[in-house]
Design a protein around this motif. Structure first.
Motif, PDB file in Angstrom:
ATOM      1  N   CYS A  42       0.778  -1.059   0.063  1.00  0.00           N
ATOM      2  CA  CYS A  42      -0.031   0.036  -0.021  1.00  0.00           C
ATOM      3  C   CYS A  42       0.772   1.253   0.007  1.00  0.00           C
ATOM      4  N   LEU A  44      -0.288   4.072   1.141  1.00  0.00           N
ATOM      5  CA  LEU A  44      -0.715   5.064   1.839  1.00  0.00           C
ATOM      6  C   LEU A  44      -0.203   4.574   3.454  1.00  0.00           C
ATOM      7  N   SER A  45      -0.815   5.332   4.365  1.00  0.00           N
ATOM      8  CA  SER A  45      -0.357   4.890   5.788  1.00  0.00           C
ATOM      9  C   SER A  45      -1.367   5.383   6.798  1.00  0.00           C
ATOM     10  N   CYS A  46      -2.531   5.085   6.528  1.00  0.00           N
ATOM     11  CA  CYS A  46      -3.631   5.325   7.513  1.00  0.00           C
ATOM     12  C   CYS A  46      -3.094   5.061   8.926  1.00  0.00           C
ATOM     13  N   THR A  51      -4.800  -3.505   8.479  1.00  0.00           N
ATOM     14  CA  THR A  51      -3.906  -4.444   7.800  1.00  0.00           C
ATOM     15  C   THR A  51      -2.329  -3.891   7.752  1.00  0.00           C
ATOM     16  N   THR A  54       0.338  -5.449   5.554  1.00  0.00           N
ATOM     17  CA  THR A  54       0.639  -5.454   3.872  1.00  0.00           C
ATOM     18  C   THR A  54       1.486  -4.433   3.533  1.00  0.00           C
ATOM     19  N   HIS A  55       2.207  -3.618   4.597  1.00  0.00           N
ATOM     20  CA  HIS A  55       2.859  -2.622   4.054  1.00  0.00           C
ATOM     21  C   HIS A  55       3.869  -1.911   5.129  1.00  0.00           C
ATOM     22  N   GLY A  90      -6.548  -5.442   0.191  1.00  0.00           N
ATOM     23  CA  GLY A  90      -5.467  -5.314   0.295  1.00  0.00           C
ATOM     24  C   GLY A  90      -5.007  -4.774   1.685  1.00  0.00           C
ATOM     25  N   GLY A  91      -3.921  -3.948   2.043  1.00  0.00           N
ATOM     26  CA  GLY A  91      -3.179  -3.303   0.883  1.00  0.00           C
ATOM     27  C   GLY A  91      -4.255  -2.478  -0.330  1.00  0.00           C
ATOM     28  N   SER A 121      -8.599   2.187  -2.298  1.00  0.00           N
ATOM     29  CA  SER A 121      -8.776   3.401  -1.636  1.00  0.00           C
ATOM     30  C   SER A 121      -9.216   4.883  -2.415  1.00  0.00           C
ATOM     31  N   LYS A 142     -10.177   7.958   2.105  1.00  0.00           N
ATOM     32  CA  LYS A 142      -9.774   8.320   3.492  1.00  0.00           C
ATOM     33  C   LYS A 142     -10.245   9.650   3.962  1.00  0.00           C
TER      34      LYS A 142
HETATM   35  S1  SF4 Z   1      -6.205   1.641   5.614  1.00  0.00           S
HETATM   36 FE1  SF4 Z   1      -6.062   0.715   3.211  1.00  0.00          FE
HETATM   37  S2  SF4 Z   1      -5.369   2.571   2.277  1.00  0.00           S
HETATM   38 FE2  SF4 Z   1      -5.008   2.810   4.433  1.00  0.00          FE
HETATM   39  S3  SF4 Z   1      -2.821   2.302   4.856  1.00  0.00           S
HETATM   40 FE3  SF4 Z   1      -4.320   0.473   5.381  1.00  0.00          FE
HETATM   41  S4  SF4 Z   1      -4.282  -0.864   3.441  1.00  0.00           S
HETATM   42 FE4  SF4 Z   1      -3.681   1.333   2.964  1.00  0.00          FE
END
Ligand code: SF4
Length: 240
Positions: A42, A44-46, A51, A54-55, A90-91, A121, A142
């Motif tokens: 991913c 982004l970094s909410c 999850t 994934t990143h 995802g991700g 997203s 978001k």
């Molecule tokens: S919530 Fe979704 S868009 Fe935001 S960081 Fe996590 S995987 Fe990425």
């Protein structure tokens, strides 16, 4: 930490997990018998991401969280466990568009799933092939509480493309009633319809409490309310 695995961008998908049968837990298909493929990666970094595996290298060993699956690997898995609904999540799945195109076209040819939903997203435009092959995009733009800058999380051209596809539903993750004003502004500016409001939360008591807070204000705006069924049933278990 080992470097991230790099796939052949057309033949393979970088996957975090594939699981099912379970239920689709969110949005218009809540409760449907479903299989999931969670893609790795991913951009982004909410802050409240559910999850991060994934990143997010600060919280997870990303080399251990990803594996390369060929399109044929995934088709074999689906053939052995027929899917009514396949959810690709995802991700951010749209980071892997070419392999995803190949997968969706093959699933359609071999009739391995009745419906396919892609969860995104709303910051990367889908290709024409994906628009044609998918049943629906569950798009989750978001809000400010994600901690992202507006230009990171709101891409006007992408939102308009998805809205114009005729295959998007808009699922907003909300923490409190005041967040609905921000949703209203986005809905009005970009013509987003239909709208689903989903409480943010990774435990059943938070999800239920926020649903109760949001129910009447969501009804007053003539929007839909989503639960997180997998959280109500299994809390924050992975692979459910
Ligand atoms: S919530 Fe979704 S868009 Fe935001 S960081 Fe996590 S995987 Fe990425």
């Amino acid at each position: 930490m080992k470097p991230p695995v790099v796939s052949d961008v057309d033949r393979d998908l970088v996957v975090n997990e594939a699981f099912g049968p379970t239920f689709q837990g969110e949005g218009p298909s809540t409760g449907r018998y479903a299989h999931f493929i969670r893609l790795f990666g991913c951009h982004l970094s909410c802050t409240w991401c559910d999850t991060p595996q994934t990143h997010d290298p600060a919280r997870h060993d990303l080399a251990a969280e990803q594996r390369i699956l060929s399109i044929e690997d995934i088709l074999s898995w689906l053939a052995s466990t027929p899917a009514d609904l396949l959810v690709i999540t995802g991700g951010e799945p749209l980071l892997q568009p070419r392999a995803l195109e190949r997968l969706l076209c093959a699933i359609r040819e071999r009739e391995l799933a009745t419906d396919v939903e892609i969860e995104t997203s709303g910051t990367i435009a889908p290709t024409d092939v994906l628009i044609s092959a998918v049943t629906r995009f569950n798009v989750s733009p978001k809000l400010a509480h994600s901690g992202l800058r507006r230009r990171q999380r709101i891409r006007p051209a992408v939102l308009r493309d998805l809205a114009g596809s005729g295959k998007a539903v808009w699922k907003f993750v909300v923490q409190q009633v005041d967040d609905l004003d921000e949703v209203q502004e986005l809905v009005g500016t970009y013509g987003l319809h239909p709208v689903w409001i989903m409480p943010e939360g990774t435990d059943s008591s938070t999800v239920l409490a926020r649903m109760r807070l949001l129910a009447d204000p969501v009804l007053a705006r003539r929007w839909h309310l989503s639960t997180r069924l997998h959280t109500l049933l299994w809390e924050n278990s992975r692979g459910r």
